[in-house]
Scaffold this active site. Sequence first.
Site, PDB file in Angstrom:
ATOM      1  N   ASP A 405       0.854  -1.194   0.000  1.00 38.27           N
ATOM      2  CA  ASP A 405       0.000   0.000   0.000  1.00 38.27           C
ATOM      3  C   ASP A 405       0.891   1.246   0.000  1.00 38.27           C
ATOM      4  OD1 ASP A 405      -2.383   1.410   0.041  1.00 38.27           O
ATOM      5  OD2 ASP A 405      -2.681   1.200   2.202  1.00 38.27           O
ATOM      6  N   GLU A 408       2.571   4.764  -4.279  1.00 40.39           N
ATOM      7  CA  GLU A 408       2.551   5.603  -5.488  1.00 40.39           C
ATOM      8  C   GLU A 408       3.894   6.306  -5.763  1.00 40.39           C
ATOM      9  OE1 GLU A 408      -1.090   4.258  -4.410  1.00 40.39           O
ATOM     10  OE2 GLU A 408       0.068   5.606  -3.134  1.00 40.39           O
ATOM     11  N   ASP A 479      -8.810   3.302  -2.625  1.00 37.21           N
ATOM     12  CA  ASP A 479      -9.726   3.769  -1.576  1.00 37.21           C
ATOM     13  C   ASP A 479     -11.033   4.300  -2.170  1.00 37.21           C
ATOM     14  OD1 ASP A 479      -7.721   3.079   0.117  1.00 37.21           O
ATOM     15  OD2 ASP A 479      -7.058   5.127   0.523  1.00 37.21           O
TER      16      ASP A 479
END
Length: 772
Positions: A405, A408, A479
């Site tokens: 997670d 990015e 999300d």
Amino acid sequence: MFGKLLNHQVKNQEIIVEFEKKQSKIHIITDEIWNIFASFDSEEEPSAAIEGNKQRDTEFTVVKKDEYLQIATKSVIAKIYDDFKIDFYNAEGKLVCEDYRGKRVVRKGVSEEFIQMALLEGHQVEQKKEHYKIEVLKKMQGDEAFYGLGDKTGFLNKRGYEYEMWNSDIPDPQVDSFKALYKSIPFYIALRKESVYGLFYDNTYRSYFDMGKESDEYYLFGAEQGNLNYYYVAGDSIKTIIKNYTYLTGRTHVPQIWTLGYQQSRWGYESENQVREIATNLRKYDLPCDVIHLDIDYMERFKVFTWNKEHYDDPKKLIKDLKEDGFKIVTIIDPGVKVEEGYSVYEEGVKNGYFATDKDGDIYVNSVWPGKSVFPDFGNEEARTWWGNNHSFLLEQGVRGIWNDMNEPASFEGQLPDDVVFSDGVKKANHAKVHNIYGHMMAKATYEGLKRLDGRRPYVITRACYAGSQKYSTAWTGDNHSIWAHLKMAVPQLCNLSLSGMAFVGTDIGGFGSDTTKELLCRWVQVGCFSPLFRNHAAKGTRFQEPWQFDEETLNINRKYINLRYQLLPYFYDLFYQTEREGLPVIRPLIMQYEKDEVAKNMNEEFLVGENLLVAPVLDQGQTCKMVYLPEGTWYDYWTKELVEGGRYILRDAPLDVCPIYVKAGTILPNYTKQSYVGEKEQDTLILDVYPGEGSYTHYQDNGEDFAYQAGEFNEFHIKVNKDNTCTINLVQEGYDKVYKMIRVNCLDHVVEFQVNDMESVNGGRVIKVTL
């Protein structure tokens, strides 16, 4: 920019083309895959997406004409003109993809004064760039539809929209106007009535795709940095395009079969007692489940590769106890490493130079969940190996999968500056270049570490991706929120991810942010049941959304569709076998199977699982009747077995417990018997649901865990439904020793059952023909 075409030279399967001002290169990878390259920032570099030598020996011709250079293989003809304009034709000479010769028409900007005034009221005003450093304009023929581009928001057909490739952590409720999300997959499929092609723009810098929003005359892609480096992917169908694209960038391997089961998650299950309670309730309420996920709360102050001993007294015993009841534990791992003296992960990384630095060579520090944190340089092979080996800490506790997670990479102090220094796999590179492949390289590090340490097929989940990430990881859409708009968006989003090569994908069932309702959860589990990744996940502070947290009806509906998923596990497993062999995805938009169908072109609310199982979920609050579109052919209602002719819309009653499902005539659906988790009981009986008609099917069986199947340790059945109402079952490959004992064939109300040992031995295999 390039000037007049001058001359050319041929080297192996590369054609170097000289223009007045610049040199370019066309590399014939295969008959149907061509690389178009021109250097703007640097010489050609290894691709993050493409691994290994993909070139196949290909016959081609190069002929200089008066106005153009013509290059041709047996499937593709390209004509190269002045200014490096390229037009692609099929083997019959029909134009498929044409460069636009006109000028861009860019909307006029607005004044700085207006922008400042708009900001005071909370409006964001975008200033359109007049030109990108690198841009390619393709002529719009008029009937194009565009698919792919990863997990972008909005509808299935991307015609008329614009997007950016820049991996972005955006927790706000996503809407159609979002240009970027967590993944950058710069690959699209262009479909016309008479032709189809794919295009992969392999530039890792921030790039832009305008699919006809700016003008009806053209569509474009471009970037402010990097090189002109795209792959033209030819083929006679969407399926062929996907096969070729995944040949180029890699294919998803057959996963461990338990990863296809139901998975329960929440941010966060904060203690051992809470995890045990979740496991107890899953079994108490007879909800099949294979996986419980642990979010960041299991760690000691959010430090990666640690365990919170205050709330988890003995993690190894916990995981062992859960294993005895069929549960596997998957733990989250973020890339941010806490800055802390004495913390071994931090100190090892500092000592060996494994963290990104600022432009002056000092380790770059930002903030994420642990506080002040540093970021591993996953482009550095040694750093990847080190990171992968750190997972031994979790594997020794019994952890079975890793969930990446915040990769990015996300941060709490604003986006990492463009000049932060990483590696790009070959040399030092700035964040602007590495950003879009950071999550991809982290997934690679994790996958290779798990494979090296554990030997079983790695189970890695990632939020951020680039083209080719399907080789290493499954992915979820990030999300989302517990709102109906996000349930509705899930269908085209998953379908476009699938068309972009990502076969193992899913959404957070019930929604991550906001509070779900019982109706929304019931409708979402009906979509999740048919999504490759089947996980219920919610955010801390939102309503608990495990199925038993609602009323009896909600619990029963969730149980119904979770049981259905376990019943269909062999079907999903077979589809992943097809994915590894051919690159085709598990879930598919209708247009992938019915390219000439104008309704299918823009069908956002239905999808196929494989070729012949059509799912038409209810996606609107309060709706109890679904208008279902059935493509051409004869279909059976999965629930009632009613026969329905396709090529039209029908109305189907859809009370809350019913997701309309249709099966095409001639389909064979493999089933397993009821189980609470994979491995609870030996599945020694293969159940085949046969729908009268004419069709064929391949069923696959192996040990479900390791890579022995790649050495031939698997069984393969070829099954055929014949016009004379018979079914032929042929065991053509018997390399796995636990072949089924019994096969049961269900044809509507008729059942035929036989022992596998009773099958006749023919030509090294076994065969039987039964009457339906």
